[in-house]
Enzyme design. Structure first.
Site, mmCIF file in Angstrom:
data_model
loop_
_atom_site.group_PDB
_atom_site.id
_atom_site.type_symbol
_atom_site.label_atom_id
_atom_site.label_comp_id
_atom_site.label_asym_id
_atom_site.label_seq_id
_atom_site.Cartn_x
_atom_site.Cartn_y
_atom_site.Cartn_z
ATOM 1 N N TYR A 23 0.962 -1.449 0.031
ATOM 2 C CA TYR A 23 0.345 -0.340 0.069
ATOM 3 C C TYR A 23 0.674 0.926 -0.053
ATOM 4 O O TYR A 23 0.455 2.726 0.065
ATOM 5 C CB TYR A 23 -1.471 -0.142 1.176
ATOM 6 C CG TYR A 23 -2.016 -1.027 1.580
ATOM 7 C CD1 TYR A 23 -2.073 -1.983 -0.193
ATOM 8 C CD2 TYR A 23 -2.761 -1.352 2.860
ATOM 9 C CE1 TYR A 23 -2.974 -3.239 0.438
ATOM 10 C CE2 TYR A 23 -3.801 -2.632 2.562
ATOM 11 C CZ TYR A 23 -3.932 -3.327 1.504
ATOM 12 O OH TYR A 23 -4.421 -4.414 1.638
ATOM 13 N N HIS A 42 0.502 -11.540 1.424
ATOM 14 C CA HIS A 42 0.057 -10.830 0.756
ATOM 15 C C HIS A 42 -1.061 -11.857 -0.169
ATOM 16 O O HIS A 42 -2.551 -11.860 -0.121
ATOM 17 C CB HIS A 42 0.216 -9.979 0.381
ATOM 18 C CG HIS A 42 -0.936 -8.600 0.384
ATOM 19 N ND1 HIS A 42 -0.838 -7.222 0.388
ATOM 20 C CD2 HIS A 42 -2.508 -8.487 -0.092
ATOM 21 C CE1 HIS A 42 -1.616 -7.148 0.027
ATOM 22 N NE2 HIS A 42 -2.616 -7.593 0.165
HETATM 23 P P1 NDP Z 1 -14.071 -1.559 1.297
HETATM 24 O O1 NDP Z 1 -14.769 -2.564 0.977
HETATM 25 O O2 NDP Z 1 -13.703 -0.993 2.396
HETATM 26 O O3 NDP Z 1 -14.611 -0.349 0.079
HETATM 27 C C1 NDP Z 1 -13.636 1.109 0.262
HETATM 28 C C2 NDP Z 1 -14.813 1.907 -0.480
HETATM 29 O O4 NDP Z 1 -16.272 2.297 -0.085
HETATM 30 C C3 NDP Z 1 -14.001 3.269 -0.875
HETATM 31 O O5 NDP Z 1 -14.399 3.741 -2.203
HETATM 32 C C4 NDP Z 1 -14.577 3.920 -0.022
HETATM 33 O O6 NDP Z 1 -14.726 5.447 -0.481
HETATM 34 C C5 NDP Z 1 -16.134 3.595 -0.013
HETATM 35 N N1 NDP Z 1 -17.280 3.526 1.681
HETATM 36 C C6 NDP Z 1 -16.283 3.214 2.698
HETATM 37 N N2 NDP Z 1 -17.617 3.493 3.936
HETATM 38 C C7 NDP Z 1 -18.644 3.274 2.667
HETATM 39 C C8 NDP Z 1 -19.705 3.869 3.141
HETATM 40 N N3 NDP Z 1 -20.565 3.986 4.498
HETATM 41 N N4 NDP Z 1 -20.602 4.488 2.338
HETATM 42 C C9 NDP Z 1 -20.649 4.563 1.795
HETATM 43 N N5 NDP Z 1 -19.340 4.155 0.929
HETATM 44 C C10 NDP Z 1 -18.425 4.205 1.840
HETATM 45 O O7 NDP Z 1 -12.644 -1.666 0.356
HETATM 46 P P2 NDP Z 1 -11.346 -2.450 0.666
HETATM 47 O O8 NDP Z 1 -10.650 -2.848 -0.843
HETATM 48 O O9 NDP Z 1 -10.796 -1.075 1.165
HETATM 49 O O10 NDP Z 1 -11.130 -3.705 1.678
HETATM 50 C C11 NDP Z 1 -11.600 -2.576 3.046
HETATM 51 C C12 NDP Z 1 -9.370 -3.281 4.060
HETATM 52 O O11 NDP Z 1 -9.258 -4.468 3.044
HETATM 53 C C13 NDP Z 1 -9.274 -3.081 2.538
HETATM 54 O O12 NDP Z 1 -8.923 -0.721 2.982
HETATM 55 C C14 NDP Z 1 -7.339 -3.448 2.820
HETATM 56 O O13 NDP Z 1 -6.809 -3.104 4.591
HETATM 57 C C15 NDP Z 1 -8.143 -4.384 2.650
HETATM 58 N N6 NDP Z 1 -8.000 -5.190 1.811
HETATM 59 C C16 NDP Z 1 -7.143 -5.554 1.755
HETATM 60 C C17 NDP Z 1 -6.179 -7.112 0.260
HETATM 61 C C18 NDP Z 1 -5.917 -8.316 0.559
HETATM 62 O O14 NDP Z 1 -5.223 -8.864 -0.755
HETATM 63 N N7 NDP Z 1 -5.624 -9.159 1.306
HETATM 64 C C19 NDP Z 1 -7.656 -6.262 -0.659
HETATM 65 C C20 NDP Z 1 -8.112 -5.784 -0.668
HETATM 66 C C21 NDP Z 1 -8.477 -4.797 1.044
HETATM 67 P P3 NDP Z 1 -14.116 6.264 0.232
HETATM 68 O O15 NDP Z 1 -13.385 6.323 0.786
HETATM 69 O O16 NDP Z 1 -14.063 7.700 -1.067
HETATM 70 O O17 NDP Z 1 -15.652 6.718 1.328
#
Ligand code: NDP
Length: 284
Positions: free
Chosen positions: A55, A113
């Site tokens: 990240y 990862h």
């Molecule tokens: P999420 O499912 O947490 O969604 C994040 C997205 O949703 C962002 O675009 C955010 O926008 C939006 N969002 C957040 N809260 C809300 C809400 N209450 N209402 C509407 N939209 C919302 O996706 P992530 O991919 O970030 O997954 C979470 C975590 O999982 C990652 O941050 C990471 O730590 C982990 N991860 C791990 C992976 C792996 O391979 N091990 C792969 C992907 C993720 P905004 O920021 O503009 O609010």
């Protein structure tokens, strides 16, 4: 001013430690925005942070931790081994670098990862052996994996014999990933559900909105609560204070069994994935 911790349940891990069931994820948080965003999360009461070497924001996560003044033993910090660091010397060096960036003497959890079965001669079992050594040498309290399919788990259990504490996999209402969750449960591995709200794709879903109206919560809160009641560990990401707070307000309502089943029935199998398939992903 740092608020009190959220009332987050702890999940017991198979190595005798425990992990807060709700945390805060920082994938796709730009380094320039990370310190402020993580400070907001800590002010809101999150105490579990999920970052990764990939990240590019470990240093800024560390700056937010340092600025918060929160005692180290009240925080749970995860980072993950990058895809270019699977060889033993690279894994050891990279954990040292992560600790330096985070400003920590150890992390709570270090994960492989991605398994990368088509790289490194498919030898992710050796990578897992190195992770176990890193736990023994004290750089991390727990070790686990991410994006491991059931056959990947079988292989490291056969070849190394040490059970990962967690498996962090994609789970969302459109990709419930039951086979991987069941394999985790069979082995006593805690499931962490990444992209719990499918990166925002749940917006506008009629089933989820219907439940949300009835329980007077937002669609995101309904889906996050669904994960919690299924027992998975989650760390939704947002760069907006109001959403960071919204995603933490999950502990004063409950979904019925019918609601849980209705959301699980949205599963579309592999087409519901938001990310790559671990069996073919090369990490590049
Ligand atoms: P999420 O499912 O947490 O969604 C994040 C997205 O949703 C962002 O675009 C955010 O926008 C939006 N969002 C957040 N809260 C809300 C809400 N209450 N209402 C509407 N939209 C919302 O996706 P992530 O991919 O970030 O997954 C979470 C975590 O999982 C990652 O941050 C990471 O730590 C982990 N991860 C791990 C992976 C792996 O391979 N091990 C792969 C992907 C993720 P905004 O920021 O503009 O609010």
């Amino acid at each position: 001013m740092t608020a009190s911790p959220l009332p987050v349940p702890d999940i017991a891990l198979n190595d005798g430690t425990s992990i807060p069931q709700l945390g805060f994820g920082v994938f796709l948080v730009e380094p320039g925005q990370t310190q402020e965003t993580v400070e907001i999360a800590l002010e809101t009461g999150y105490r579990h942070l999920d970052t990764a070497q990939m990240y590019g924001n470990e240093r800024e996560v560390g700056a937010a931790i340092a600025a918060s003044g929160i005692p180290r033993d009240e925080l749970y910090v995860t980072t993950k081994l990058n895809n270019d660091n699977h060889l033993p010397d690279d894994a050891r060096r990279s954990l040292t670098e992560s600790l330096d960036k985070l400003g920590l003497g150890r992390v709570d959890l270090f994960l492989i990862h991605w398994p990368l079965p088509t790289r490194y001669d498919g030898d992710f079992a050796s990578t897992w052996r190195t992770m176990v050594e890193l736990r023994e040498s004290g750089g991390t309290t727990s070790v686990g994996v991410s994006n491991f399919e059931p056959e990947h788990l079988d292989r490291i259990l056969d070849e190394v014999g040490v059970v990962p504490a967690v498996n962090q996999i994609e789970v969302n209402p459109y990709f419930t990933n039951e086979a991987a969750r069941a394999a985790d449960a069979r082995h006593g591995i805690a499931t962490e559900a990444w992209s719990p709200i499918a990166r925002g794709r749940i917006a506008g879903d009629a089933t989820i909105e219907g439940i949300a109206r009835r329980v007077e919560r937002t669609p995101a809160q309904v889906v996050l609560r669904w994960h919690l009641q299924r027992g998975d560990i989650i760390f939704p990401k947002s760069t907006h204070r109001e959403r960071i707070e919204e995603n933490a307000a999950l502990f004063d309502f409950e979904l019925s069994d019918d609601d849980l089943a209705g959301i699980a029935a949205l599963d579309r199998g592999a087409t519901g994935r938001t990310g790559p398939n671990p069996t073919t992903f090369t990490g590049r």
